[in-house]
Scaffold this motif. Structure first.
Motif, PDB file in Angstrom:
ATOM      1  N   UNK A 140      -2.484  18.766 -31.595  1.00  0.00           N
ATOM      2  CA  UNK A 140      -3.549  18.227 -32.446  1.00  0.00           C
ATOM      3  C   UNK A 140      -3.738  16.730 -32.249  1.00  0.00           C
ATOM      4  N   UNK A 141      -2.655  16.019 -32.045  1.00  0.00           N
ATOM      5  CA  UNK A 141      -2.748  14.566 -31.907  1.00  0.00           C
ATOM      6  C   UNK A 141      -3.473  14.148 -30.643  1.00  0.00           C
ATOM      7  N   UNK A 142      -3.538  15.043 -29.663  1.00  0.00           N
ATOM      8  CA  UNK A 142      -4.189  14.743 -28.383  1.00  0.00           C
ATOM      9  C   UNK A 142      -5.407  15.640 -28.152  1.00  0.00           C
ATOM     10  N   UNK A 143      -5.996  16.131 -29.221  1.00  0.00           N
ATOM     11  CA  UNK A 143      -7.096  17.089 -29.066  1.00  0.00           C
ATOM     12  C   UNK A 143      -8.280  16.489 -28.299  1.00  0.00           C
ATOM     13  N   UNK A 144      -8.640  15.240 -28.603  1.00  0.00           N
ATOM     14  CA  UNK A 144      -9.773  14.625 -27.905  1.00  0.00           C
ATOM     15  C   UNK A 144      -9.450  14.382 -26.437  1.00  0.00           C
ATOM     16  N   UNK A 145      -8.201  14.007 -26.145  1.00  0.00           N
ATOM     17  CA  UNK A 145      -7.793  13.799 -24.750  1.00  0.00           C
ATOM     18  C   UNK A 145      -7.813  15.106 -23.974  1.00  0.00           C
ATOM     19  N   UNK A 146      -7.412  16.188 -24.608  1.00  0.00           N
ATOM     20  CA  UNK A 146      -7.424  17.489 -23.941  1.00  0.00           C
ATOM     21  C   UNK A 146      -8.850  17.933 -23.617  1.00  0.00           C
ATOM     22  N   UNK A 147      -9.786  17.658 -24.534  1.00  0.00           N
ATOM     23  CA  UNK A 147     -11.187  17.988 -24.285  1.00  0.00           C
ATOM     24  C   UNK A 147     -11.712  17.193 -23.093  1.00  0.00           C
ATOM     25  N   UNK A 148     -11.395  15.897 -23.051  1.00  0.00           N
ATOM     26  CA  UNK A 148     -11.838  15.046 -21.948  1.00  0.00           C
ATOM     27  C   UNK A 148     -11.246  15.511 -20.622  1.00  0.00           C
ATOM     28  N   UNK A 149      -9.976  15.909 -20.648  1.00  0.00           N
ATOM     29  CA  UNK A 149      -9.336  16.427 -19.428  1.00  0.00           C
ATOM     30  C   UNK A 149     -10.048  17.673 -18.922  1.00  0.00           C
ATOM     31  N   UNK A 150     -10.350  18.586 -19.833  1.00  0.00           N
ATOM     32  CA  UNK A 150     -11.020  19.823 -19.442  1.00  0.00           C
ATOM     33  C   UNK A 150     -12.396  19.545 -18.851  1.00  0.00           C
TER      34      UNK A 150
END
Length: 271
Positions: free
Chosen positions: A110-120
């Protein structure tokens, strides 16, 4: 410290991370600046690489990578984000990123949710660029997007121009630009769509300038019939690729109309 990090990455994994993290609070030399965050980051890195290499990467990402990344982010979201990006971008290569996309999509933090979206989104852009040999440009833009670097727009424009010049249709050019610049995940916003439309049109205009106009009119000698035939074929391909995107098609038509007028003027002068 580099030596210590190297050794830590060799021993830290899903089974040893908790004990090493506890030990790090008292047992490590304070000058090394290695605490629980760095321990869990090293373990997550090891398990993420294993997940990427595994045929069952999705399960590995859920059961091993995610818990370690969550503990790392709890200790330091910055350390967790940096390690996640480093691992993923180091793993990009080969004819496809689909397996890597699947692994990243399975990671839960959850703490890296925005980073995971950007990675995808970045990996999707790389995947779109691979058939047109523009994956280097896509990877560079994806890295800058992940780092929230303001230079990402310039990199995205370079990617769009590479795609247009390499024969990609307007839908791919526009999509790739949007994927790497829309770091907030707001691809439905009017501003994001307007920027993608402009970048797509400019990319086709630049391709026309580079591949059609300059080869014909930048030399000291008049172009040969072969040069003209080649330029016509390239222009036709660009028109076909841009036709589905009105903004690009209009700009390209205007540019080619100018070429036609200039060409007629040259022919009249020569007569």
């Amino acid at each position: 410290r580099d030596r210590a990090v190297f050794l830590l990455r060799r021993v830290a994994n899903y089974r040893t991370a908790a004990a090493l993290a506890t030990f790090s609070t008292k047992g490590f030399d304070a000058s090394l600046k290695l605490g629980p965050a760095e321990v869990y980051a090293a373990a997550a890195r090891r398990e993420l690489f294993d997940a990427i290499a595994s045929s069952d990467g999705k399960k590995h990402a859920v059961q091993r990578v995610s818990p370690l990344l969550q503990r790392c982010a709890k200790a330091s979201a910055e350390v967790a984000s940096k390690e996640l990006g480093s691992c993923v971008f180091e793993s990009v290569g080969g004819p496809s990123t689909q397996h890597l996309q699947m692994v990243v999509a399975a990671v839960q933090c959850d703490a890296l949710s925005s980073q995971l979206v950007t990675l995808q989104k970045g990996l999707e852009a790389v995947e779109e660029a691979i058939p047109f040999s523009c994956d280097r440009e896509a990877l560079n833009a994806a890295k800058l997007a992940y780092e929230r670097d303001e230079n990402v727009v310039d990199a995205a424009i370079e990617l769009a121009q590479c795609l247009a010049g390499q024969g990609a249709p307007a839908s791919i050019v526009r999509s790739a630009f949007l994927l790497v610049t829309d770091v907030a995940g707001l691809d439905a916003s009017e501003a994001a769509n307007d920027a993608a439309d402009d970048a797509c049109a400019v990319a086709f205009g630049t391709a026309c300038q580079t591949l059609v106009i300059e080869p014909l009119f930048n030399g000291t000698e008049a172009p040969s019939s072969e040069d003209v035939d080649r330029a016509i074929a390239v222009a036709a391909r660009l028109v076909e690729n841009a036709s589905a995107h009105n903004h690009s098609a209009v700009l390209l038509a205007s540019k080619l109309k100018g070429v036609e007028g200039y060409w007629r003027g040259l022919c009249g002068a020569s007569v």
